[in-house]
Design a protein around this motif. Structure first.
Motif, PDB file in Angstrom:
ATOM      1  N   CYS A   5       0.858  -1.192   0.000  1.00 16.18           N
ATOM      2  CA  CYS A   5       0.000   0.000   0.000  1.00 16.18           C
ATOM      3  C   CYS A   5       0.887   1.233   0.000  1.00 16.18           C
ATOM      4  O   CYS A   5       1.287   1.744   1.056  1.00 16.18           O
ATOM      5  CB  CYS A   5      -0.932  -0.026   1.207  1.00 16.18           C
ATOM      6  SG  CYS A   5      -2.161  -1.349   1.117  1.00 16.18           S
ATOM      7  N   GLY A   6       1.233   1.687  -1.179  1.00 14.86           N
ATOM      8  CA  GLY A   6       2.101   2.844  -1.333  1.00 14.86           C
ATOM      9  C   GLY A   6       1.307   4.076  -1.680  1.00 14.86           C
ATOM     10  O   GLY A   6       0.093   4.035  -1.897  1.00 14.86           O
ATOM     11  N   GLY A   7       2.023   5.197  -1.760  1.00 18.44           N
ATOM     12  CA  GLY A   7       1.366   6.445  -2.104  1.00 18.44           C
ATOM     13  C   GLY A   7       2.266   7.615  -1.818  1.00 18.44           C
ATOM     14  O   GLY A   7       3.269   7.498  -1.098  1.00 18.44           O
ATOM     15  N   PRO A   8       1.921   8.785  -2.360  1.00 19.64           N
ATOM     16  CA  PRO A   8       2.804   9.953  -2.216  1.00 19.64           C
ATOM     17  C   PRO A   8       2.950  10.440  -0.789  1.00 19.64           C
ATOM     18  O   PRO A   8       3.955  11.084  -0.461  1.00 19.64           O
ATOM     19  CB  PRO A   8       2.124  11.009  -3.100  1.00 19.64           C
ATOM     20  CG  PRO A   8       0.693  10.567  -3.184  1.00 19.64           C
ATOM     21  CD  PRO A   8       0.725   9.074  -3.153  1.00 19.64           C
ATOM     22  N   ALA A  26      -1.916   4.989  -3.689  1.00 15.48           N
ATOM     23  CA  ALA A  26      -2.971   5.792  -3.069  1.00 15.48           C
ATOM     24  C   ALA A  26      -2.917   7.233  -3.556  1.00 15.48           C
ATOM     25  O   ALA A  26      -2.441   8.133  -2.855  1.00 15.48           O
ATOM     26  CB  ALA A  26      -2.835   5.733  -1.548  1.00 15.48           C
ATOM     27  N   GLU A  27      -3.403   7.431  -4.760  1.00 14.63           N
ATOM     28  CA  GLU A  27      -3.476   8.783  -5.312  1.00 14.63           C
ATOM     29  C   GLU A  27      -4.685   8.854  -6.225  1.00 14.63           C
ATOM     30  O   GLU A  27      -5.015   7.870  -6.897  1.00 14.63           O
ATOM     31  CB  GLU A  27      -2.191   9.113  -6.082  1.00 14.63           C
ATOM     32  CG  GLU A  27      -2.069  10.566  -6.465  1.00 14.63           C
ATOM     33  CD  GLU A  27      -0.688  10.914  -7.016  1.00 14.63           C
ATOM     34  OE1 GLU A  27      -0.473  12.095  -7.346  1.00 14.63           O
ATOM     35  OE2 GLU A  27       0.176  10.016  -7.123  1.00 14.63           O
ATOM     36  N   VAL A  58      -5.808   8.114 -11.796  1.00  8.78           N
ATOM     37  CA  VAL A  58      -5.918   6.773 -12.362  1.00  8.78           C
ATOM     38  C   VAL A  58      -4.772   6.488 -13.316  1.00  8.78           C
ATOM     39  O   VAL A  58      -4.180   5.400 -13.299  1.00  8.78           O
ATOM     40  CB  VAL A  58      -7.280   6.616 -13.067  1.00  8.78           C
ATOM     41  CG1 VAL A  58      -7.342   5.309 -13.830  1.00  8.78           C
ATOM     42  CG2 VAL A  58      -8.411   6.690 -12.057  1.00  8.78           C
ATOM     43  N   ASP A  59      -4.424   7.450 -14.148  1.00  7.79           N
ATOM     44  CA  ASP A  59      -3.340   7.242 -15.105  1.00  7.79           C
ATOM     45  C   ASP A  59      -2.011   7.025 -14.389  1.00  7.79           C
ATOM     46  O   ASP A  59      -1.196   6.200 -14.818  1.00  7.79           O
ATOM     47  CB  ASP A  59      -3.247   8.431 -16.060  1.00  7.79           C
ATOM     48  CG  ASP A  59      -4.454   8.545 -16.970  1.00  7.79           C
ATOM     49  OD1 ASP A  59      -5.108   7.512 -17.219  1.00  7.79           O
ATOM     50  OD2 ASP A  59      -4.761   9.670 -17.412  1.00  7.79           O
ATOM     51  N   LYS A  60      -1.771   7.765 -13.318  1.00  7.28           N
ATOM     52  CA  LYS A  60      -0.534   7.596 -12.557  1.00  7.28           C
ATOM     53  C   LYS A  60      -0.463   6.207 -11.960  1.00  7.28           C
ATOM     54  O   LYS A  60       0.571   5.536 -12.051  1.00  7.28           O
ATOM     55  CB  LYS A  60      -0.476   8.655 -11.454  1.00  7.28           C
ATOM     56  CG  LYS A  60       0.640   8.456 -10.422  1.00  7.28           C
ATOM     57  CD  LYS A  60       1.998   8.838 -10.942  1.00  7.28           C
ATOM     58  CE  LYS A  60       2.123  10.327 -11.087  1.00  7.28           C
ATOM     59  NZ  LYS A  60       2.009  11.066  -9.817  1.00  7.28           N
ATOM     60  N   ALA A  61      -1.544   5.740 -11.359  1.00 10.74           N
ATOM     61  CA  ALA A  61      -1.550   4.411 -10.755  1.00 10.74           C
ATOM     62  C   ALA A  61      -1.236   3.342 -11.798  1.00 10.74           C
ATOM     63  O   ALA A  61      -0.422   2.437 -11.555  1.00 10.74           O
ATOM     64  CB  ALA A  61      -2.899   4.139 -10.098  1.00 10.74           C
ATOM     65  N   ALA A 120      -5.867   2.353  -7.881  1.00  9.53           N
ATOM     66  CA  ALA A 120      -5.602   3.643  -7.242  1.00  9.53           C
ATOM     67  C   ALA A 120      -6.272   3.575  -5.885  1.00  9.53           C
ATOM     68  O   ALA A 120      -7.381   4.075  -5.675  1.00  9.53           O
ATOM     69  CB  ALA A 120      -6.153   4.784  -8.093  1.00  9.53           C
ATOM     70  N   ALA A 121      -5.626   2.899  -4.979  1.00  2.82           N
ATOM     71  CA  ALA A 121      -6.281   2.413  -3.767  1.00  2.82           C
ATOM     72  C   ALA A 121      -5.249   2.233  -2.675  1.00  2.82           C
ATOM     73  O   ALA A 121      -4.102   2.672  -2.787  1.00  2.82           O
ATOM     74  CB  ALA A 121      -6.989   1.084  -4.068  1.00  2.82           C
TER      75      ALA A 121
END
Length: 538
Positions: free
Chosen positions: A219-222, A251-252, A255-258, A266-267
């Motif tokens: 579970c990653g994210g900025p 987690a952002e 959608v395109d970035k994920a 994107a979760a």
């Protein structure tokens, strides 16, 4: 003999107990080309003996599907394993002493990293002051996250590396939360070199393999790690065959970035709120020990927009939601998205909610209506539940008793996927199953069999795979071999842990996890037919 770590071989395992719904009395299994090819009895296994590359004598051991930990922060877990871990510190004084020793032993570290302090469990009843940290760390930059990772204490030297931090929301003389916490965390982890990061990731994954875990959901994210951390972990797991599988969630609200980062959704920890321990979980009513109701990061409209976008893009959406107001915002948002793109499409996407601790009958029904997976951590209840635990101090005993209602979720037909949120709680799959089966609130308990299924097959289903996490012909050969005491059978609706050893039940047995009994010991973990862990002979 053992399976090769380089190329999946044809292997016959025999002379043990194989946990398989295909044959509840199975004592042998054949693995071929990375898949389960056959399960059955010892007598029938003789027909395969001449056509396999390896024969493994189980010597009475238990074979089960490998566990999936559905919520992990791999780099942070590895840094806690190789760095300063204060989760067992019995007092503030002991934590400061451990920090002094750690700082002295790591003179080359640009930033000292630590995790796991929990002032609620210390006799002093308070976190360390900045002056105490400055002294113990030798005036060096230090980031020390609370056990829930939603707040942190830091040294003055680290604050000096983050211009403008004192103007951010969540800045305080004590623990930092919200934007201030995210800023210092970014600075601290930005000081970790790529080599250190890879070392930590490898350490975490190897530790997971030693516990019978074949897959982890990262579970990653900025606000949690970085894009380089996330893509580096996915690359490491793909390139090194002696590691567990890694499924990535980013987690952002992009959608395109994920998709570009290789995430399946994107979760994950897309924060709708914070955590109870840090007083940042968002509640309908104020905390019992504070004059506010927590923090909301996303509202129902933002949730709806994200769910609709992910559904249209064919990706999973998912949110971190702990407080009852946050969970309500998620359900309301999903309902609004379903009105826009159609409820059938929303259900088919298998969106998920992480933690989901404070549920009401209405939000449980909402999870069931829209097919939301509850990605939950039973060890939270084991650590913080009970009449005198942190939950009761934050919420009062009556509200605390409603938390983590696993039985109600299962009765409603809500899919469960179990995890640890490591490093918040340790990687410990059998301990997680035990915590769900022996919940501190008896009405929330589920059977060992239901908890085990949620920690094996449930993790695969949470990613959209219904053909894995179970030892039947055609399934991926992800399995673990265990040394354990007697096997028992527990009925799926048995909330008071009545056990049976009657073989006529026709139900595969599982270890007796009654508190006080030793947990099974992993002897071998195999992923896709490749051995990723073998316990040295004792």
């Amino acid at each position: 003999m053992s399976e090769s770590t380089a190329t999946p071989r044809t292997v016959l395992l025999r002379g043990g107990e194989v946990h398989s719904p295909a044959d509840p009395f199975a004592t042998a299994m054949v693995v071929e080309r990375g898949q389960v090819a056959w399960v059955g009895s010892e007598g029938a296994a003789d027909a395969f003996a001449d056509g396999v590359d390896d024969v493994v004598d189980l010597d009475g051991a238990l074979v089960t599907p490998a566990f999936t930990d559905a919520h992990v922060h791999t780099t942070s877990t590895g840094l806690a394993l190789t760095g300063l871990d204060l989760s067992a510190a019995p007092s503030l004084a002991a934590a400061l002493a451990a920090l002094r020793d750690f700082a002295a032993a790591r003179p080359a570290d640009r930033v000292l990293l630590g995790h796991g302090w929990d002032a609620a469990r210390w006799p002093e009843g308070r976190p360390p002051t900045r002056a105490e940290l400055d002294e113990a760390a030798g005036r060096r930059p230090l980031y020390l996250s609370r056990i829930d990772v939603h707040s942190a204490v830091v040294t003055t030297a680290l604050l000096d590396l983050v211009p403008g931090v004192t103007d951010l929301a969540g800045y305080a003389d004590g623990p930092l939360t919200r934007d201030a916490h995210h800023a210092v965390r970014t600075a601290a982890y930005g000081a970790v070199t790529p080599a250190q990061r890879t070392e930590a990731q490898r350490a975490a994954l190897r530790h997971a393999a030693s516990l019978g875990i074949g897959s982890v959901h990262e579970c990653g994210g900025p606000d949690i790690s970085s894009e380089d951390d996330f893509t580096g972990l996915l690359r490491l797991a793909a390139e090194e065959p002696d590691l567990p599988r890694v499924v990535g969630y980013w987690a952002e609200r992009d959608v395109d970035k994920a998709r570009a980062l290789g995430a399946v959704g994107a979760a994950g920890d897309l924060f709708v709120d914070g955590a109870l321990g840090s007083h940042t979980a968002c509640l309908h009513e104020p905390y019992a020990d504070a004059d506010h109701a927590g923090t909301a990061y996303l509202d129902a409209a933002a949730v709806a927009e994200h769910v609709a976008a992910c559904t249209e893009a064919g990706l999973q959406a998912g949110f971190h939601a702990i407080g009852d107001a946050a969970v309500t915002a998620v359900v309301d948002g999903v309902r609004a998205a379903a009105e826009k793109v159609g409820p059938a499409r929303v259900r088919a996407a298998r969106h998920r909610v992480e933690h989901a601790e404070m549920l009401t009958p209405e939000t449980v029904a909402g999870f069931a209506e829209f097919g939301l997976t509850a990605s939950v951590q039973p060890a939270f209840d084991a650590l913080w539940g009970g009449e005198d635990g942190m939950y009761a101090r934050r919420l009062g005993a009556e509200r605390a008793r409603t938390l983590n209602p696993f039985a109600a979720l299962l009765r409603a037909g809500v899919p469960l996927a179990l995890g640890s949120d490591a490093p918040v709680t340790p990687l410990d799959p059998w301990g997680t199953v035990r915590a769900a089966a022996f919940h501190r609130t008896p009405g929330h308990r589920v059977s060992v069999r239901a908890a085990f299924t949620a920690h094996t097959r449930g993790g695969w289903r949470a990613t959209g795979r219904d053909d894995a996490g179970v030892l039947v012909p055609g399934a991926p050969a992800d399995y673990a071999v265990w040394r354990t005491d007697r096997l028992v059978v527990q009925a799926p609706d048995d909330r008071v842990a009545r056990w049976s050893t009657d073989p006529r039940s026709g139900t595969p047995g599982l270890p007796d996890l009654t508190p006080g009994n030793a947990l099974p010991v992993c002897l071998r973990t195999v992923v896709g037919g490749r051995t990723v862990f073998v316990r040295p002979q004792e």
